[in-house]
Design a protein around this motif. Structure first.
Motif, mmCIF file in Angstrom:
data_model
loop_
_atom_site.group_PDB
_atom_site.id
_atom_site.type_symbol
_atom_site.label_atom_id
_atom_site.label_comp_id
_atom_site.label_asym_id
_atom_site.label_seq_id
_atom_site.Cartn_x
_atom_site.Cartn_y
_atom_site.Cartn_z
ATOM 1 N N PHE A 53 0.861 -1.182 0.000
ATOM 2 C CA PHE A 53 0.000 0.000 0.000
ATOM 3 C C PHE A 53 0.894 1.228 0.000
ATOM 4 C CE2 PHE A 53 0.785 -0.624 4.493
ATOM 5 C CZ PHE A 53 0.911 0.661 4.996
ATOM 6 N N HIS A 54 0.289 2.363 -0.320
ATOM 7 C CA HIS A 54 0.973 3.656 -0.274
ATOM 8 C C HIS A 54 0.309 4.474 0.824
ATOM 9 C CE1 HIS A 54 2.797 2.467 -4.022
ATOM 10 N NE2 HIS A 54 1.594 2.229 -4.512
ATOM 11 N N ALA A 55 1.092 4.983 1.755
ATOM 12 C CA ALA A 55 0.540 5.742 2.880
ATOM 13 C C ALA A 55 0.144 7.157 2.465
ATOM 14 C CB ALA A 55 1.555 5.800 4.025
ATOM 15 N N ARG A 56 0.899 7.758 1.538
ATOM 16 C CA ARG A 56 0.688 9.159 1.189
ATOM 17 C C ARG A 56 0.090 9.391 -0.188
ATOM 18 N NH1 ARG A 56 6.111 8.740 2.755
ATOM 19 N NH2 ARG A 56 6.852 9.327 0.696
ATOM 20 N N SER A 57 0.199 8.431 -1.058
ATOM 21 C CA SER A 57 -0.140 8.679 -2.462
ATOM 22 C C SER A 57 -1.270 7.809 -2.976
ATOM 23 C CB SER A 57 1.095 8.429 -3.340
ATOM 24 O OG SER A 57 2.150 9.288 -2.985
ATOM 25 N N SER A 58 -2.001 8.355 -3.934
ATOM 26 C CA SER A 58 -2.956 7.581 -4.727
ATOM 27 C C SER A 58 -2.213 7.068 -5.952
ATOM 28 C CB SER A 58 -4.115 8.456 -5.198
ATOM 29 O OG SER A 58 -4.898 8.864 -4.111
ATOM 30 N N GLU A 59 -2.641 5.921 -6.451
ATOM 31 C CA GLU A 59 -2.026 5.352 -7.647
ATOM 32 C C GLU A 59 -3.116 5.087 -8.675
ATOM 33 O OE1 GLU A 59 1.686 2.397 -8.476
ATOM 34 O OE2 GLU A 59 0.316 1.810 -6.883
ATOM 35 N N THR A 60 -2.881 5.550 -9.891
ATOM 36 C CA THR A 60 -3.820 5.348 -10.982
ATOM 37 C C THR A 60 -3.142 4.533 -12.062
ATOM 38 O OG1 THR A 60 -4.889 7.462 -10.528
ATOM 39 C CG2 THR A 60 -5.258 6.506 -12.704
ATOM 40 N N PHE A 61 -3.836 3.494 -12.521
ATOM 41 C CA PHE A 61 -3.337 2.639 -13.590
ATOM 42 C C PHE A 61 -4.277 2.745 -14.783
ATOM 43 C CE2 PHE A 61 -1.836 0.552 -9.742
ATOM 44 C CZ PHE A 61 -0.523 0.249 -10.058
ATOM 45 N N PHE A 62 -3.725 2.884 -15.972
ATOM 46 C CA PHE A 62 -4.478 2.787 -17.213
ATOM 47 C C PHE A 62 -3.901 1.602 -17.977
ATOM 48 C CE2 PHE A 62 -5.062 3.599 -21.735
ATOM 49 C CZ PHE A 62 -6.435 3.776 -21.779
ATOM 50 N N VAL A 63 -4.758 0.641 -18.328
ATOM 51 C CA VAL A 63 -4.309 -0.545 -19.057
ATOM 52 C C VAL A 63 -4.276 -0.192 -20.544
ATOM 53 C CG1 VAL A 63 -4.741 -2.974 -19.556
ATOM 54 C CG2 VAL A 63 -5.287 -2.048 -17.276
ATOM 55 N N VAL A 64 -3.078 -0.081 -21.085
ATOM 56 C CA VAL A 64 -2.889 0.279 -22.489
ATOM 57 C C VAL A 64 -3.220 -0.908 -23.385
ATOM 58 C CG1 VAL A 64 -1.203 1.068 -24.207
ATOM 59 C CG2 VAL A 64 -1.130 1.992 -21.868
ATOM 60 N N SER A 65 -2.745 -2.092 -22.998
ATOM 61 C CA SER A 65 -3.043 -3.299 -23.769
ATOM 62 C C SER A 65 -2.983 -4.506 -22.854
ATOM 63 C CB SER A 65 -2.065 -3.468 -24.942
ATOM 64 O OG SER A 65 -0.757 -3.700 -24.462
ATOM 65 N N GLY A 66 -3.638 -5.586 -23.296
ATOM 66 C CA GLY A 66 -3.654 -6.822 -22.525
ATOM 67 C C GLY A 66 -4.709 -6.798 -21.432
ATOM 68 N N VAL A 67 -4.554 -7.757 -20.510
ATOM 69 C CA VAL A 67 -5.453 -7.869 -19.362
ATOM 70 C C VAL A 67 -4.593 -7.930 -18.110
ATOM 71 C CG1 VAL A 67 -7.225 -9.266 -18.233
ATOM 72 C CG2 VAL A 67 -7.181 -9.107 -20.736
ATOM 73 N N VAL A 68 -4.972 -7.147 -17.109
ATOM 74 C CA VAL A 68 -4.234 -7.100 -15.847
ATOM 75 C C VAL A 68 -5.149 -7.552 -14.732
ATOM 76 C CG1 VAL A 68 -2.957 -5.620 -14.248
ATOM 77 C CG2 VAL A 68 -2.834 -5.190 -16.707
ATOM 78 N N GLU A 69 -4.610 -8.391 -13.857
ATOM 79 C CA GLU A 69 -5.335 -8.793 -12.649
ATOM 80 C C GLU A 69 -4.880 -7.886 -11.513
ATOM 81 O OE1 GLU A 69 -6.264 -13.490 -13.349
ATOM 82 O OE2 GLU A 69 -4.412 -13.000 -12.295
ATOM 83 N N PHE A 70 -5.836 -7.197 -10.913
ATOM 84 C CA PHE A 70 -5.570 -6.339 -9.759
ATOM 85 C C PHE A 70 -6.146 -7.021 -8.532
ATOM 86 C CE2 PHE A 70 -5.294 -3.324 -13.208
ATOM 87 C CZ PHE A 70 -4.269 -2.486 -12.818
#
Length: 158
Positions: A53-70
């Motif tokens: 986890f991140h204590a101070r920051s938000s994280e944003t992911f954009f999936v450009v290609s493929g499939v990602v399991e979060f």
């Protein structure tokens, strides 16, 4: 900070096993602390990050290609090309390319933290050149706080 441009051939590339790589685009110091950004290519089924986890920051992911399991707060969710995931501070998460799928992700951390050295070290860890334990004393510095990865591995069938 006024503006900031990174051309594709200017980004530092950190090679990963299985044909993956980090492309380091912007560190916190580059953007006056506004954000950090990188692009991550993962080979088919490759893990991207273990549970943390991140204590101070938000994280944003954009999936450009493929499939990602979060793995978000204990739940496995698949996100395909064009999908986006926003993870606020304090939320445990992990991610990796889905089995049989390579993936390309664009990730932004806000506010920005100087994390390029984290990605360089992580590359050495994933290539077997350095022990994962070298990252443990640096968790506060990089705002990456590692958690037990057992549930993540089990969710991924590993």
């Amino acid at each position: 900070m006024s503006w900031f441009v990174v051309q594709a051939d200017e980004a530092e590339v950190v090679e990963l096993p299985g044909g993956g790589a980090f492309r380091l685009l912007a560190d916190g110091r580059d953007t006056g602390g506004a954000l950090g950004a990188n692009r991550l290519a993962l080979g088919a089924g490759a893990d991207g990050a273990r549970t943390h986890f991140h204590a101070r920051s938000s994280e944003t992911f954009f999936v450009v290609s493929g499939v990602v399991e979060f793995f978000l707060d204990g739940k496995l969710t698949s996100v395909g090309a064009g999908g986006m995931v926003v993870i606020p501070p304090g939320v445990p998460h992990a991610f990796g390319a889905a089995p049989g799928s390579a993936a390309d992700l664009f990730a932004v951390l806000t506010p920005g933290v100087d994390r390029f050295e984290y990605f360089r070290t992580l590359g050495r860890v994933q290539r077997g050149e350095e022990s994962f334990d070298t990252l443990l004393p640096e968790q506060d510095r990089f705002d990456v706080h590692f958690l037990d990865a057992t549930a993540w591995r089990e969710a991924r069938g590993r």
